[in-house]
Design an enzyme around this catalytic site. Structure first.
Site, PDB file in Angstrom:
ATOM      1  N   HIS A  76       0.847  -1.201   0.000  1.00 41.42           N
ATOM      2  CA  HIS A  76       0.000   0.000   0.000  1.00 41.42           C
ATOM      3  C   HIS A  76       0.883   1.253   0.000  1.00 41.42           C
ATOM      4  O   HIS A  76       0.672   2.172  -0.799  1.00 41.42           O
ATOM      5  CB  HIS A  76      -0.922  -0.019   1.220  1.00 41.42           C
ATOM      6  CG  HIS A  76      -1.547   1.309   1.546  1.00 41.42           C
ATOM      7  ND1 HIS A  76      -2.559   1.849   0.798  1.00 41.42           N
ATOM      8  CD2 HIS A  76      -1.303   2.205   2.528  1.00 41.42           C
ATOM      9  CE1 HIS A  76      -2.910   3.022   1.315  1.00 41.42           C
ATOM     10  NE2 HIS A  76      -2.152   3.275   2.371  1.00 41.42           N
ATOM     11  N   ASP A 105       7.372  22.832 -25.268  1.00 44.09           N
ATOM     12  CA  ASP A 105       7.259  21.452 -24.786  1.00 44.09           C
ATOM     13  C   ASP A 105       8.270  21.309 -23.660  1.00 44.09           C
ATOM     14  O   ASP A 105       8.918  22.283 -23.265  1.00 44.09           O
ATOM     15  CB  ASP A 105       7.568  20.439 -25.911  1.00 44.09           C
ATOM     16  CG  ASP A 105       6.928  19.075 -25.637  1.00 44.09           C
ATOM     17  OD1 ASP A 105       7.180  18.524 -24.555  1.00 44.09           O
ATOM     18  OD2 ASP A 105       6.167  18.594 -26.491  1.00 44.09           O
ATOM     19  N   TRP A 141       7.322  -0.362   4.092  1.00 43.95           N
ATOM     20  CA  TRP A 141       7.908   0.288   2.915  1.00 43.95           C
ATOM     21  C   TRP A 141       9.312   0.788   3.225  1.00 43.95           C
ATOM     22  O   TRP A 141      10.094   1.046   2.311  1.00 43.95           O
ATOM     23  CB  TRP A 141       7.023   1.442   2.430  1.00 43.95           C
ATOM     24  CG  TRP A 141       7.202   2.742   3.142  1.00 43.95           C
ATOM     25  CD1 TRP A 141       6.660   3.076   4.338  1.00 43.95           C
ATOM     26  CD2 TRP A 141       7.967   3.870   2.722  1.00 43.95           C
ATOM     27  NE1 TRP A 141       7.048   4.343   4.690  1.00 43.95           N
ATOM     28  CE2 TRP A 141       7.844   4.858   3.718  1.00 43.95           C
ATOM     29  CE3 TRP A 141       8.756   4.162   1.601  1.00 43.95           C
ATOM     30  CZ2 TRP A 141       8.481   6.105   3.636  1.00 43.95           C
ATOM     31  CZ3 TRP A 141       9.379   5.403   1.525  1.00 43.95           C
ATOM     32  CH2 TRP A 141       9.232   6.357   2.537  1.00 43.95           C
ATOM     33  N   SER A 168      13.393   6.689 -13.353  1.00 42.81           N
ATOM     34  CA  SER A 168      12.299   7.474 -13.926  1.00 42.81           C
ATOM     35  C   SER A 168      12.216   8.839 -13.257  1.00 42.81           C
ATOM     36  O   SER A 168      12.102   9.872 -13.932  1.00 42.81           O
ATOM     37  CB  SER A 168      10.991   6.701 -13.763  1.00 42.81           C
ATOM     38  OG  SER A 168       9.893   7.556 -13.906  1.00 42.81           O
ATOM     39  N   SER A 169      12.279   8.846 -11.922  1.00 38.80           N
ATOM     40  CA  SER A 169      12.151  10.124 -11.197  1.00 38.80           C
ATOM     41  C   SER A 169      13.305  11.056 -11.518  1.00 38.80           C
ATOM     42  O   SER A 169      13.105  12.266 -11.692  1.00 38.80           O
ATOM     43  CB  SER A 169      12.129   9.880  -9.691  1.00 38.80           C
ATOM     44  OG  SER A 169      10.976   9.214  -9.316  1.00 38.80           O
ATOM     45  N   HIS A 252      13.429  11.579   4.287  1.00 39.75           N
ATOM     46  CA  HIS A 252      12.817  12.822   4.722  1.00 39.75           C
ATOM     47  C   HIS A 252      12.641  13.828   3.587  1.00 39.75           C
ATOM     48  O   HIS A 252      11.543  14.348   3.414  1.00 39.75           O
ATOM     49  CB  HIS A 252      13.441  13.446   5.963  1.00 39.75           C
ATOM     50  CG  HIS A 252      12.440  14.388   6.533  1.00 39.75           C
ATOM     51  ND1 HIS A 252      11.369  13.947   7.276  1.00 39.75           N
ATOM     52  CD2 HIS A 252      12.232  15.694   6.322  1.00 39.75           C
ATOM     53  CE1 HIS A 252      10.571  14.973   7.522  1.00 39.75           C
ATOM     54  NE2 HIS A 252      11.067  16.054   6.960  1.00 39.75           N
ATOM     55  N   GLU A 254      12.128  13.028   0.742  1.00 40.25           N
ATOM     56  CA  GLU A 254      11.038  12.416  -0.019  1.00 40.25           C
ATOM     57  C   GLU A 254       9.668  12.937   0.443  1.00 40.25           C
ATOM     58  O   GLU A 254       8.789  13.169  -0.379  1.00 40.25           O
ATOM     59  CB  GLU A 254      11.102  10.891   0.120  1.00 40.25           C
ATOM     60  CG  GLU A 254       9.887  10.124  -0.396  1.00 40.25           C
ATOM     61  CD  GLU A 254       9.741  10.147  -1.900  1.00 40.25           C
ATOM     62  OE1 GLU A 254      10.716  10.502  -2.589  1.00 40.25           O
ATOM     63  OE2 GLU A 254       8.646   9.826  -2.388  1.00 40.25           O
ATOM     64  N   TYR A 256       9.007  15.806   1.492  1.00 39.63           N
ATOM     65  CA  TYR A 256       8.802  17.140   0.919  1.00 39.63           C
ATOM     66  C   TYR A 256       8.619  17.078  -0.586  1.00 39.63           C
ATOM     67  O   TYR A 256       7.931  17.923  -1.172  1.00 39.63           O
ATOM     68  CB  TYR A 256       9.932  18.084   1.342  1.00 39.63           C
ATOM     69  CG  TYR A 256       9.792  18.381   2.814  1.00 39.63           C
ATOM     70  CD1 TYR A 256       8.815  19.266   3.240  1.00 39.63           C
ATOM     71  CD2 TYR A 256      10.533  17.698   3.760  1.00 39.63           C
ATOM     72  CE1 TYR A 256       8.596  19.484   4.579  1.00 39.63           C
ATOM     73  CE2 TYR A 256      10.314  17.917   5.117  1.00 39.63           C
ATOM     74  CZ  TYR A 256       9.354  18.807   5.517  1.00 39.63           C
ATOM     75  OH  TYR A 256       9.124  19.007   6.838  1.00 39.63           O
ATOM     76  N   SER A 267      -1.002  27.353  -3.971  1.00 47.73           N
ATOM     77  CA  SER A 267      -0.624  28.760  -4.162  1.00 47.73           C
ATOM     78  C   SER A 267      -1.128  29.307  -5.499  1.00 47.73           C
ATOM     79  O   SER A 267      -1.134  30.521  -5.707  1.00 47.73           O
ATOM     80  CB  SER A 267       0.901  28.918  -4.095  1.00 47.73           C
ATOM     81  OG  SER A 267       1.378  28.412  -2.884  1.00 47.73           O
ATOM     82  N   HIS A 301      14.889  12.206  12.875  1.00 50.40           N
ATOM     83  CA  HIS A 301      13.670  12.223  13.698  1.00 50.40           C
ATOM     84  C   HIS A 301      12.788  11.010  13.409  1.00 50.40           C
ATOM     85  O   HIS A 301      11.879  10.728  14.168  1.00 50.40           O
ATOM     86  CB  HIS A 301      12.908  13.553  13.592  1.00 50.40           C
ATOM     87  CG  HIS A 301      12.239  13.823  12.294  1.00 50.40           C
ATOM     88  ND1 HIS A 301      12.183  15.065  11.730  1.00 50.40           N
ATOM     89  CD2 HIS A 301      11.573  13.020  11.438  1.00 50.40           C
ATOM     90  CE1 HIS A 301      11.519  15.010  10.595  1.00 50.40           C
ATOM     91  NE2 HIS A 301      11.146  13.787  10.395  1.00 50.40           N
ATOM     92  N   HIS A 302      13.086  10.290  12.330  1.00 48.00           N
ATOM     93  CA  HIS A 302      12.388   9.021  12.094  1.00 48.00           C
ATOM     94  C   HIS A 302      13.012   7.902  12.929  1.00 48.00           C
ATOM     95  O   HIS A 302      12.537   6.772  12.899  1.00 48.00           O
ATOM     96  CB  HIS A 302      12.449   8.645  10.618  1.00 48.00           C
ATOM     97  CG  HIS A 302      11.811   9.657   9.725  1.00 48.00           C
ATOM     98  ND1 HIS A 302      10.476   9.631   9.397  1.00 48.00           N
ATOM     99  CD2 HIS A 302      12.313  10.755   9.113  1.00 48.00           C
ATOM    100  CE1 HIS A 302      10.187  10.657   8.607  1.00 48.00           C
ATOM    101  NE2 HIS A 302      11.282  11.354   8.425  1.00 48.00           N
ATOM    102  N   THR A 327       7.168  26.557   7.076  1.00 45.41           N
ATOM    103  CA  THR A 327       5.870  25.970   6.746  1.00 45.41           C
ATOM    104  C   THR A 327       4.751  26.868   7.263  1.00 45.41           C
ATOM    105  O   THR A 327       3.741  27.095   6.583  1.00 45.41           O
ATOM    106  CB  THR A 327       5.753  24.568   7.345  1.00 45.41           C
ATOM    107  OG1 THR A 327       6.961  23.851   7.069  1.00 45.41           O
ATOM    108  CG2 THR A 327       4.593  23.811   6.758  1.00 45.41           C
ATOM    109  N   LYS A 330       4.143  29.782   5.045  1.00 41.89           N
ATOM    110  CA  LYS A 330       3.303  29.480   3.883  1.00 41.89           C
ATOM    111  C   LYS A 330       1.821  29.527   4.262  1.00 41.89           C
ATOM    112  O   LYS A 330       1.003  30.121   3.564  1.00 41.89           O
ATOM    113  CB  LYS A 330       3.666  28.107   3.300  1.00 41.89           C
ATOM    114  CG  LYS A 330       5.091  28.047   2.779  1.00 41.89           C
ATOM    115  CD  LYS A 330       5.327  26.843   1.904  1.00 41.89           C
ATOM    116  CE  LYS A 330       4.823  27.074   0.507  1.00 41.89           C
ATOM    117  NZ  LYS A 330       5.791  27.717  -0.391  1.00 41.89           N
ATOM    118  N   ARG A 449       1.450   0.720  15.274  1.00 46.21           N
ATOM    119  CA  ARG A 449       1.071   0.606  13.874  1.00 46.21           C
ATOM    120  C   ARG A 449       1.484  -0.772  13.345  1.00 46.21           C
ATOM    121  O   ARG A 449       2.197  -1.511  13.996  1.00 46.21           O
ATOM    122  CB  ARG A 449       1.727   1.719  13.055  1.00 46.21           C
ATOM    123  CG  ARG A 449       3.220   1.729  13.130  1.00 46.21           C
ATOM    124  CD  ARG A 449       3.798   3.008  12.545  1.00 46.21           C
ATOM    125  NE  ARG A 449       3.701   3.017  11.092  1.00 46.21           N
ATOM    126  CZ  ARG A 449       4.544   3.687  10.284  1.00 46.21           C
ATOM    127  NH1 ARG A 449       5.531   4.404  10.802  1.00 46.21           N
ATOM    128  NH2 ARG A 449       4.402   3.654   8.988  1.00 46.21           N
TER     129      ARG A 449
END
Lengths: 536, 305
Positions: A76, A105, A141, A168-169, A252, A254, A256, A267, A301-302, A327, A330, A449
């Site tokens: 998932h 293009d 994951w 790809s990314s 991390h 990732e 963002y 925005s 922090h993870h 943040t 914003k 979890r």
């Protein structure tokens, strides 16, 4: 007008199906394929979430074995992150970035084709693991060793799939950077670009910086598993925590990568439906850049609970808390953009307002999670699950949906059904809270979890959450219905500008946007850009 | 505006009732419809709870301001009410204010968090040391020393109790709600065959590691969780102030039976603990003697598993 030059396709009259889609080099076609692909993945990943919520509907094991449950949570996440959210943003970038900067293009159209067509193969590889002996990867994951190395040979397929997604990314990111830096129309200075273009430019640099790190981490897993190395094996002199440091150095930034383009979409939308220019354009750009920079300094922090030294815990706590400052800037700027505007609430604006509120709630739990002593109680619980689903579902996904409703008239030339858009919105926004808000309570009460079964004390809120889950899942069928209706059946034609308050080059081309736009760079007239009078 | 005040009051009320409902929760285990974190049974867990509530109220305060402003904007500045958009686009003073004020708020949050964390990391001067080892899917507890004296060979495996293990199987036909402890508590998946026995009012140092994959040792009443990582020692401390049973679970995904390796701590008075420990040590001694002289058929007391 130069913008109308693309309406006649004289050179290739009617390309065949394979020629148009398989060999696609047009940014609009490739953008459409990305979006359709991500929608399919959204439903595949979503159906796994339905299995998870069905098993958690009540205590006791009713539907699946625990190992299969772990396969579901793992797949998932991988599918939603790499298959749904990231390709959706790349699809939106493909469609909108050239239109917004006045480019004909993407800068590298053939590479664009390649970066899309890698993805279906990557996900066929990944999904095929579900049918392999030993089952799909089931270690989450995050793929922490040593656990992930206990999996079967299917983890090799997962690792190759991740390599492909990374390639790809990276190619997609290079393309976006090259387009933005080289193909802007004359007069489109960097500090006049729409926020969506800015957030994607910064996101693309993040992608290039961290996808190779992920590739390195999973390659070390591969050699540990199949070639006898001991990078992460304590018995062989390695360190299981080394993997976590490398993974989260990717992981991390990732998160963002998955939210900055949504910031960009919001925005765009809030000023349009407030009929008022974005408040604090430059601070918004600088805040985005600050978030991206800080995202490289907070990975541990993870890992607050792995046993880091006190100095490390303090550093990562302070750095993490610091991210809430840009943040917050914003959020305050969005609210101030709405202040003294002239507001209307079409579906894109509804999703954008919900985004600001619900993302901020996810931000609040984020600040709480940053406090290390409190994190020792929140970590690995449903409180965390609630936190990241608030920022990812009612954040990133709502941003994508807002963008879809906002731009689909430009893509198709037809208005979507406002009535069904609103029905979709209200069902989604209520269901998403029924689904995820109780998960805060479950986590605080002590539910870890990634468990398929739980003590009866957790039964009630889990049932509420599952009901919200099914409700949210079903609501998304309305979204698909509305898209199909808009593409094939809608009668109401969209004007070039579509929205009364919309400003920017993308609204100067007709709706639907012709196959080729801006073959001659547009002449930018005063008032045409959303941010052309930014004096500081 | 009166209605903004009303919404603010409603928010505060909802949050307040959430906090109140949480406060009535039992300390040692989760209860149905529980909303908030346990205050726990250790000096650390009390501090963590206070920090959590402090951070929560700070967030509620910011939320009232930000969401309040949004709601006001959405009510007052609607085009349908004839609102005409202003054209201003920036205000440097505002940007500076809403950068500096959050920094001050964060400092106010970071100070207590830092103080608690420094306290939390001080594992010296412990009265009891227990080594915790995670296995797929059970825990092993070894008593290392007590009041400065090494403990001789007291250790055992603690795993999910048999009745829970039976009921948790797919389609077992056993209703999880039918499982009760001796005191009538619904202990499904939170009961073990051998609880970890510890004394109250004693600083306990836990040294935590794992044998196979990474596990997470978490008893909410102690106020923290600690990953058990193979090859590494992770130390934390706790001190339980009230005798009782405190339950927790493995917090880090560790494979198919991750959900089925709970933790139960039984806290007893230091005197009772002293007696229990002496009995365990003499049993261990008898075991050793029995094994040394190889009197195999002697029905030795079952090894305390």
């Amino acid at each position: 007008m130069a913008t109308h030059a693309g309406t006649h396709d004289d050179h290739d009259a009617k390309p065949g199906f394979a020629q148009r889609w398989l060999f696609a080099t047009n940014h609009k076609d490739i953008g459409t394929m990305y979006l359709v692909f991500s929608l399919i993945m959204f439903f595949i990943g979503g159906s796994m979430a339905m299995i998870i919520r069905a098993e958690l509907f009540e205590p006791g094991l009713q539907l699946v074995q625990p190992y299969f449950f772990n396969e579901m949570t793992t797949m998932h996440a991988l599918i939603m992150i790499f298959g749904a959210v990231m390709p959706a943003f790349v699809g939106l970038a493909n469609w909108m970035v050239p239109l917004m900067v006045g480019a004909p293009d993407m800068a590298l159209p053939r590479m664009n084709n390649w970066s899309f067509w890698i993805l279906p193969f990557a996900f066929v590889l990944l999904l095929s693991t579900l049918f392999m002996p030993g089952g799909a990867p089931a270690a989450g994951w995050v793929m922490y060793p040593p656990l992930v190395l206990q999996g079967g040979d299917s983890i090799a397929f997962m690792i190759f799939a991740i390599h492909l997604m990374g390639i790809s990314s990276i190619m997609g990111a290079i393309n976006i950077i090259a387009t933005i830096l080289n193909l802007r129309a004359p007069g489109m200075d960097l500090l006049k670009m729409p926020l969506f273009v800015w957030t994607w430019l910064i996101t693309a640099f993040l992608l290039i910086a961290v996808m190779p790190v992920l590739a390195g981490a999973v390659t070390m897993l591969l050699t540990d598993k199949f070639f006898g190395t001991s990078f992460f094996n304590a018995a062989g002199g390695g360190d299981p925590l080394l993997y976590q440091h490398i993974f989260w150095f990717f992981g991390h930034p990732e998160v963002y990568i998955m939210i900055l383009p949504a910031f960009g979409i919001i925005s765009e939308i809030i000023p349009t439906f407030s009929r008022k220019p974005l408040f604090g354009y430059k601070p918004m750009v600088y805040a985005t850049a600050s978030i991206a920079f800080l995202s490289f300094t907070v990975w541990a922090h993870h890992m607050f609970t792995v046993g880091l030294p006190l100095g490390g815990l303090l550093f990562f706590m302070y750095a993490t808390m610091l991210i809430s400052v840009p943040t917050g800037v914003k959020v305050f700027n969005w609210v101030t953009t709405m202040w003294k505007g002239s507001l209307t609430f079409e579906t894109p604006m509804l999703f954008a307002v919900a985004f600001v509120i619900l993302f901020t709630i996810g931000g609040f739990s984020g600040v709480m999670l940053a406090l290390v002593p409190a994190d020792f109680q929140y970590h690995n619980t449903y409180f965390v699950v609630a936190h990241f689903h608030y920022v990812l579902v009612s954040g990133a996904v709502f941003g994508i949906m807002a963008g879809t409703y906002y731009w689909i008239p430009k893509w198709t030339g037809h208005m979507y059904s406002e009535r069904w858009g609103k029905i979709h919105f209200w069902n989604s926004v209520i269901a998403v809270n029924v689904l995820f808000f109780p998960q805060h309570f479950l986590g605080l009460a002590g539910m870890p979890r990634r468990i398929p079964d739980y003590n009866v004390a957790f039964a009630d809120w889990n049932m509420v959450s599952s009901i919200g889950g099914f409700w949210f899942g079903l609501s998304q069928l309305i979204f698909v219905g509305n898209i199909i209706y808009t593409v094939y059946f809608a009668r109401q034609k969209a004007s070039a500008r579509v929205w009364e308050g919309a400003r920017g080059l993308e609204w100067t081309v007709p709706s639907p946007a012709p196959h080729h736009t801006f073959e001659v760079p547009p002449v930018i007239l005063p008032g045409m850009l959303a941010h052309d009078d930014v004096s500081h | 505006m009166s209605w903004t005040a009303r919404i603010g009051a409603a928010l505060a009320l909802a949050a307040g009732s959430a906090a109140a409902a949480g406060a009535t929760a039992a300390v040692g285990h989760p209860v149905p419809w529980q909303l908030n974190m346990t205050e726990g049974a250790s000096p650390l867990s009390h501090q963590v709870y206070d920090l959590h509530m402090y951070a929560f109220w700070v967030c509620v305060g910011i939320g009232i301001v930000v969401f309040g402003a949004m709601i006001v904007a959405m009510m007052r500045f609607r085009k349908s009410r004839g609102a005409v958009a202003e054209t201003w686009t920036h205000n440097t003073r505002l940007e500076v204010i809403w950068t500096v004020v959050p920094v001050l708020i964060l400092i106010a949050l970071a100070l207590p968090a830092t103080r608690i964390l420094i306290n939390e990391s001080n594992t010296g001067d412990a009265g009891l040391t227990v080594k915790v080892t995670g296995f797929q899917w059970k825990w092993r507890y070894d008593y290392v020393d007590y009041q400065g004296r090494p403990v001789s060979r007291v250790g055992f495996i603690s795993k999910l109790a048999f009745n829970s293990d039976e009921a948790r199987q797919l389609d077992s036909g056993i209703n999880p709600r039918s499982l009760k402890s001796k005191t009538g508590y619904d202990d499904y998946l939170l009961n073990v065959n051998h609880a970890l026995v510890v004394p109250t009012h004693t600083k306990i140092r836990f040294v935590i590691t794992a044998d196979d994959v990474i596990h997470g040792w978490w008893v909410p009443a102690l106020g923290w969780q600690a990953d058990a990582v193979p090859g590494l020692i992770h130390d934390m401390w706790g001190e339980i102030d009230t005798p009782g049973t405190y339950r927790g679970q493995c917090a880090q995904l560790c494979g198919q039976d991750h959900a089925y390796m709970p933790i139960v701590i039984k806290a007893v008075s230091p005197a009772a603990f002293q007696g229990w420990l002496a009995a365990q040590e003499s049993r261990a001694r008898l075991d050793t003697i029995a094994r040394t002289v190889q009197v195999t058929p002697v029905p030795a007391p079952a090894p305390q598993g």
